[in-house]
Design an enzyme around this catalytic site. Structure first.
Site, PDB file in Angstrom:
ATOM      1  N   MET A  31       0.847  -1.200   0.000  1.00 51.64           N
ATOM      2  CA  MET A  31       0.000   0.000   0.000  1.00 51.64           C
ATOM      3  C   MET A  31       0.882   1.250   0.000  1.00 51.64           C
ATOM      4  SD  MET A  31      -3.404  -0.968   2.104  1.00 51.64           S
ATOM      5  CE  MET A  31      -2.730  -0.845   3.736  1.00 51.64           C
ATOM      6  N   GLY A  32       2.146   1.093  -0.400  1.00 46.39           N
ATOM      7  CA  GLY A  32       3.039   2.242  -0.490  1.00 46.39           C
ATOM      8  C   GLY A  32       3.598   2.641   0.859  1.00 46.39           C
ATOM      9  N   GLY A  37      11.274  -2.967   5.109  1.00 52.17           N
ATOM     10  CA  GLY A  37      10.537  -4.232   5.098  1.00 52.17           C
ATOM     11  C   GLY A  37      10.043  -4.535   3.674  1.00 52.17           C
ATOM     12  N   HIS A  38       9.414  -3.537   3.044  1.00 53.31           N
ATOM     13  CA  HIS A  38       8.940  -3.725   1.670  1.00 53.31           C
ATOM     14  C   HIS A  38      10.121  -3.987   0.723  1.00 53.31           C
ATOM     15  CE1 HIS A  38       5.678  -0.894   3.207  1.00 53.31           C
ATOM     16  NE2 HIS A  38       4.988  -1.956   2.816  1.00 53.31           N
ATOM     17  N   GLU A 149       6.110 -11.581   6.870  1.00 46.03           N
ATOM     18  CA  GLU A 149       5.566 -12.305   8.039  1.00 46.03           C
ATOM     19  C   GLU A 149       5.086 -11.339   9.117  1.00 46.03           C
ATOM     20  OE1 GLU A 149       8.583 -15.027   9.305  1.00 46.03           O
ATOM     21  OE2 GLU A 149       8.074 -16.477   7.735  1.00 46.03           O
ATOM     22  N   ASP A 151       2.746  -9.342   8.877  1.00 46.42           N
ATOM     23  CA  ASP A 151       1.296  -9.553   8.858  1.00 46.42           C
ATOM     24  C   ASP A 151       1.047 -11.054   8.749  1.00 46.42           C
ATOM     25  OD1 ASP A 151       0.222  -6.734   8.761  1.00 46.42           O
ATOM     26  OD2 ASP A 151       1.565  -6.686   7.045  1.00 46.42           O
ATOM     27  N   SER A 187       4.519   0.972   7.921  1.00 49.85           N
ATOM     28  CA  SER A 187       4.268   2.307   7.353  1.00 49.85           C
ATOM     29  C   SER A 187       3.641   3.220   8.396  1.00 49.85           C
ATOM     30  CB  SER A 187       3.344   2.189   6.143  1.00 49.85           C
ATOM     31  OG  SER A 187       3.896   1.293   5.219  1.00 49.85           O
TER      32      SER A 187
END
Ligand code: PAF
Length: 279
Positions: A31-32, A37-38, A149, A151, A187
């Site tokens: 989701m930007g 992490g992303h 992980e 989430d 985020s």
């Protein structure tokens, strides 16, 4: 150079051409407001696929709290620069009308694993996640998808969805990336005040201590109750849940009889933090 694509038709052409050349396509749904992490997911995708798509779509359907949707951080130009640096091939950033056009009438609902924990505290959240993830898989036609992980429950919901609907994509779970002090990257962390940011790592520290006690044979219920009290003492205003669940199927566990995960959601100021660790 990362190409920005906003329509599903254009993306489909691009992916079809890659696939004609025999390439394996990986997707990282986000989701930007990208953080390390992303980017670790993008790196994993880079290593395990020939072409990488990162999607950015702040999905209104998964926000049960309209205020959380409004406050969700957005900075596409900055995100794009980060993706360029990671060698991501395509940023797919559709608008709301592209994902949910007029007349859109389908909800994907995964029962069982989506019901406790986040499902209980954020009604409708996982319907929104499952619906958009099914759409993003259809739109990207990727062969592999990379999820954090962090989430954990979402990852289980997505695995169930893919299995149940025979979606031809392999789901790859990647470890949670943490700040040096242990706070799981999210985020939402940018919304913590300086004082809250200093309190936030207590969540992970208290969970780790509780997990160690449980591994040493301490009773699960009492240890979790003490940990919950410690989280409140550390400055959090509420603990929505702090539970021990089985890795397989997220069943509640009263003792450590099989591989388990400790999962938490707690409120710090305006920000709801979630985390989970292996026990
Ligand atoms: O984890 C997220 O950022 C979102 O839930 C996802 C998977 C991109 C779906 O909107």
């Amino acid at each position: 150079m990362t190409q920005v694509i906003r329509t599903s038709a254009e993306l489909r052409e691009k992916v079809a051409a890659w696939k004609r050349s025999g390439m394996l396509v990986g997707v990282v749904p986000t989701m930007g407001a990208l953080h390390d992490g992303h980017l670790s997911l993008a790196r994993a995708a880079r290593e395990q696929s020939d072409r990488v798509i990162v999607t950015i779509f702040v999905n209104p359907m998964q926000f049960n709290n309209p205020d959380d949707l409004t406050k969700y951080p957005r900075d596409e130009a900055h995100d794009l620069a980060l993706l360029e640096a990671e060698g991501v091939d395509v940023l797919f950033a559709p608008g709301v009308d592209e994902v949910y056009p007029d007349g859109f009438a389908t909800t994907v609902s995964v029962s069982g694993v989506s019901e406790p924990l986040e499902g209980a505290f954020r009604p409708g959240h996982f319907d929104g996640v499952a619906t958009v993830v099914a759409k993003l898989f259809g739109m990207t036609q990727a062969g592999r998808a990379f999820f954090g992980e962090k989430d954990w429950q979402q990852l289980q919901v997505v695995r169930r969805l893919v299995e149940d609907l025979n979606i031809p994509i392999r789901i790859i779970g990647c470890p949670t990336i943490r700040e040096a002090d242990g706070l799981a990257m999210s985020s939402r962390n940018v919304r913590l005040s300086a004082a809250e940011r200093a309190q936030a790592p207590a969540l992970h520290q208290i969970m780790q201590a509780a997990a160690a006690e449980i591994r040493d044979g301490a009773p699960v219920g009492e240890t979790l109750m003490n940990a919950q009290a410690a989280i409140l003492e550390a400055g959090f205003s509420a603990v929505e849940y702090l539970e021990l669940r089985s890795v397989e199927g997220l069943r509640p566990m009263a003792n450590l009889s099989e591989p388990a995960r400790m999962l938490v959601a707690a409120q710090l100021g305006d920000v709801r933090l979630i985390d989970n660790i292996a026990v």
